[in-house]
Design an enzyme around this catalytic site. Structure first.
Site, PDB file in Angstrom:
ATOM      1  N   LEU A   4       0.829  -1.209   0.000  1.00 50.30           N
ATOM      2  CA  LEU A   4       0.000   0.000   0.000  1.00 50.30           C
ATOM      3  C   LEU A   4       0.859   1.254   0.000  1.00 50.30           C
ATOM      4  CD1 LEU A   4      -2.638  -0.953   2.732  1.00 50.30           C
ATOM      5  CD2 LEU A   4      -2.827  -1.259   0.272  1.00 50.30           C
ATOM      6  N   THR A  37      -3.893   4.964   4.662  1.00 50.30           N
ATOM      7  CA  THR A  37      -2.533   4.537   4.312  1.00 50.30           C
ATOM      8  C   THR A  37      -1.570   5.712   4.463  1.00 50.30           C
ATOM      9  OG1 THR A  37      -3.302   2.807   2.813  1.00 50.30           O
ATOM     10  CG2 THR A  37      -1.063   3.627   2.474  1.00 50.30           C
ATOM     11  N   HIS A  83      -0.938   6.571   8.165  1.00 53.67           N
ATOM     12  CA  HIS A  83      -0.001   5.588   8.724  1.00 53.67           C
ATOM     13  C   HIS A  83       1.437   5.892   8.289  1.00 53.67           C
ATOM     14  CE1 HIS A  83       1.074   1.244   9.747  1.00 53.67           C
ATOM     15  NE2 HIS A  83       2.012   1.500   8.842  1.00 53.67           N
ATOM     16  N   GLU A  84       1.627   6.120   6.985  1.00 54.25           N
ATOM     17  CA  GLU A  84       2.989   6.342   6.480  1.00 54.25           C
ATOM     18  C   GLU A  84       3.567   7.667   6.962  1.00 54.25           C
ATOM     19  OE1 GLU A  84       4.496   3.925   5.396  1.00 54.25           O
ATOM     20  OE2 GLU A  84       2.830   2.622   4.840  1.00 54.25           O
ATOM     21  N   HIS A 106       5.391   0.729  14.356  1.00 55.33           N
ATOM     22  CA  HIS A 106       4.122   0.002  14.415  1.00 55.33           C
ATOM     23  C   HIS A 106       3.721  -0.237  15.867  1.00 55.33           C
ATOM     24  CE1 HIS A 106       5.008  -1.582  10.146  1.00 55.33           C
ATOM     25  NE2 HIS A 106       4.084  -0.640  10.091  1.00 55.33           N
ATOM     26  N   TRP A 108       2.377  -2.678  17.414  1.00 55.52           N
ATOM     27  CA  TRP A 108       2.713  -3.968  18.033  1.00 55.52           C
ATOM     28  C   TRP A 108       4.219  -4.175  18.149  1.00 55.52           C
ATOM     29  CZ3 TRP A 108       1.439  -3.289  12.997  1.00 55.52           C
ATOM     30  CH2 TRP A 108       2.229  -3.900  12.031  1.00 55.52           C
ATOM     31  N   ASP A 156       6.622  -0.285  20.922  1.00 53.17           N
ATOM     32  CA  ASP A 156       6.670   0.831  19.983  1.00 53.17           C
ATOM     33  C   ASP A 156       7.245   2.084  20.625  1.00 53.17           C
ATOM     34  OD1 ASP A 156       4.651   1.483  21.701  1.00 53.17           O
ATOM     35  OD2 ASP A 156       3.206   2.038  20.145  1.00 53.17           O
ATOM     36  N   ASP A 197      -9.193   0.939   6.896  1.00 50.60           N
ATOM     37  CA  ASP A 197      -9.312   2.385   7.002  1.00 50.60           C
ATOM     38  C   ASP A 197     -10.502   2.835   7.850  1.00 50.60           C
ATOM     39  OD1 ASP A 197      -7.116   2.587   5.391  1.00 50.60           O
ATOM     40  OD2 ASP A 197      -8.067   3.845   3.854  1.00 50.60           O
TER      41      ASP A 197
HETATM   42 ZN    ZN Z   1       3.898   0.634   8.591  1.00 51.61          ZN
HETATM   43 CA    CA Z   2       3.426   0.706  23.729  1.00 50.79          CA
END
Ligand code: ZN
Ligand code: CA
Length: 308
Positions: A164, A217, A220-221, A230, A232, A241, A278
């Site tokens: 993406l 997208t 996020h970027e 990220h 996780w 993170d 999204d």
């Molecule tokens: Zn990413």
């Molecule tokens: Ca955290």
């Protein structure tokens, strides 16, 4: 980096971008007297000769819809998809505006848009043969200490058909979890597939592909470009993170249908730095905001964008 289902989890390189010129710099406060970090954007629309508005040669309206989404999300704007009432949900005070002038100071007929015939219909992003990084970006970037560079392209080829978008991380932020060198100036910015750039709620853009058709997208970027990892932590429960107010998780989420508990606390699939669809994303946290503001104040080519 964000892919459909297939997760390429390695950070060998980071890629980035950004911008604003001296005459673009404003001492900006909003209606509540809050200082705003305003970033001037150029979108390099990479096409293969299609008329404007067709295929990869996306319209100004589609680009504009994406910038609107960025502002809704980064400002947590009431009445938009970017609003949330989570106690740790942040108005990041970061805004994006399409540049009105090119690097030579000429007024742009389409604000913030640089149309490029890239000479090919598809762009593979392989590790060893990577025309995006070795050719496209170095040829067509604008000074990343004055502009935040975004390239929209048609991803293709075996290695990137499901991609993406991806971003270059900031350099010399001093933040944990980031390399001192995020990458070079000529590749600094984010690259996003044109089918995922913009919002289908803001116009008739039939090439946008659900469930990635609401502009998240790019949100996020741009988070990566401003130093976010990220949520996780790209690993199991022992990977973080570097944000205390985001829950640990053992893997990404791809939807928000159920709140999982993978590391002794409920996950936060609504976070923009997850891999969720999204339509269920709506939060950057206060700690994520702090990382991004730290980048804007300290990182080379980032601090110049907002006048530091
Ligand atoms: Zn990413
Ligand atoms: Ca955290």
């Amino acid at each position: 980096m964000k892919t459909i289902k297939i997760v390429l989890v390695f950070f060998i390189m980071a890629w980035i971008t950004s911008c604003s010129t001296d005459n673009n710099l404003d001492e900006i406060v909003d209606e509540n007297e809050v200082f705003i970090y305003r970033i001037h954007v150029v979108v390099h629309v990479v096409h293969y000769g299609e008329p404007i508005g067709q295929g990869a040669n996306i319209s100004y309206e589609q680009v504009k819809s994406q910038i609107e989404v960025l502002n809704e999300d980064f400002r947590k704007m009431v009445g938009t998809n970017g609003y949330n009432d989570n106690p740790v949900g942040a108005d990041t005070t970061i805004e994006f505006v399409l540049a009105d002038k090119d690097p030579d100071g000429n007024l742009l007929t389409e604000p913030g848009i640089d149309r490029i015939n890239g000479g090919r219909s598809e762009w593979p992003k392989g590790v060893f043969r990577n025309p995006i990084e070795t050719s496209l970006k170095p040829t067509y970037y604008w000074d990343p200490s004055q502009y935040f560079n975004i390239w929209t392209i048609n991803f293709g080829g075996f290695v990137s058909r499901d991609l993406l978008g991806y971003a270059q991380f900031p350099s010399r932020s001093g933040l944990p979890g980031l390399n001192a060198d995020g990458g070079s100036a000529e590749t600094d910015g984010v690259v996003i597939g044109y089918k995922y750039f913009g919002s289908s709620e803001k116009g008739d853009f039939p090439e946008l592909v659900a469930p990635y058709d609401l502009g998240r997208t790019a949100t996020h970027e741009v988070g990566h470009w401003l130093g976010l990892r990220h949520i996780w932590g790209d690993g199991d429960c022992s990977n973080d993170d570097y944000c205390l107010d985001t829950p640990n998780a053992s893997a990404p989420n791809y939807d928000c249908a159920s709140i999982k508990i993978s590391c002794d606390e409920p996950e936060m699939p609504q976070n923009y730095m997850d891999y969720s669809y999204d339509n269920c994303m709506n939060i950057f946290t206060e700690n994520q905001k702090k990382r991004m503001i730290t980048v804007l104040k300290n990182s080379i080519r980032r601090k110049e964008l907002i006048g530091y």
